[in-house]
Design a protein around this motif. Sequence first.
Motif, PDB file in Angstrom:
ATOM      1  N   LEU A   1     -89.163 -74.598  44.951  1.00 56.42           N
ATOM      2  CA  LEU A   1     -88.896 -74.836  46.378  1.00 56.42           C
ATOM      3  C   LEU A   1     -87.471 -74.437  46.753  1.00 56.42           C
ATOM      4  N   ALA A   2     -86.512 -74.718  45.871  1.00 52.48           N
ATOM      5  CA  ALA A   2     -85.124 -74.323  46.127  1.00 52.48           C
ATOM      6  C   ALA A   2     -84.993 -72.801  46.150  1.00 52.48           C
ATOM      7  N   ALA A   3     -85.720 -72.121  45.254  1.00 51.69           N
ATOM      8  CA  ALA A   3     -85.694 -70.654  45.238  1.00 51.69           C
ATOM      9  C   ALA A   3     -86.287 -70.092  46.523  1.00 51.69           C
ATOM     10  N   LEU A   4     -87.339 -70.719  47.025  1.00 51.74           N
ATOM     11  CA  LEU A   4     -87.918 -70.284  48.311  1.00 51.74           C
ATOM     12  C   LEU A   4     -86.914 -70.471  49.446  1.00 51.74           C
ATOM     13  N   ALA A   5     -86.212 -71.597  49.437  1.00 50.43           N
ATOM     14  CA  ALA A   5     -85.196 -71.859  50.472  1.00 50.43           C
ATOM     15  C   ALA A   5     -84.082 -70.829  50.395  1.00 50.43           C
TER      16      ALA A   5
END
Length: 85
Positions: free
Chosen positions: A15-19
């Motif tokens: 999720l952090a990589a998507l953000a």
Amino acid sequence: MPETGGVDIDHYAHLAALAKGAAFHFVFLPDSPSVVERDNVNIARAGRNDTFEPITLLSALSSKIQNIGSVATATTTYHQPGELW
């Protein structure tokens, strides 16, 4: 969230990589002193919390994410703010 998403650090790293890919500057994780269960019938039977506390999660994520900030809140309902650190 997948069934094990609440206790899967790789899920949060994804999720952090998507953000980061969406040009966000930081990820934010709020703390909550409440029960996570949504069904009132199950609250009385819930003997566990299947999510990470935000400070712990961001500490673990710090080794998996780069070039994106991390922000969390810490609930002080039951403790003085100085006791959390």
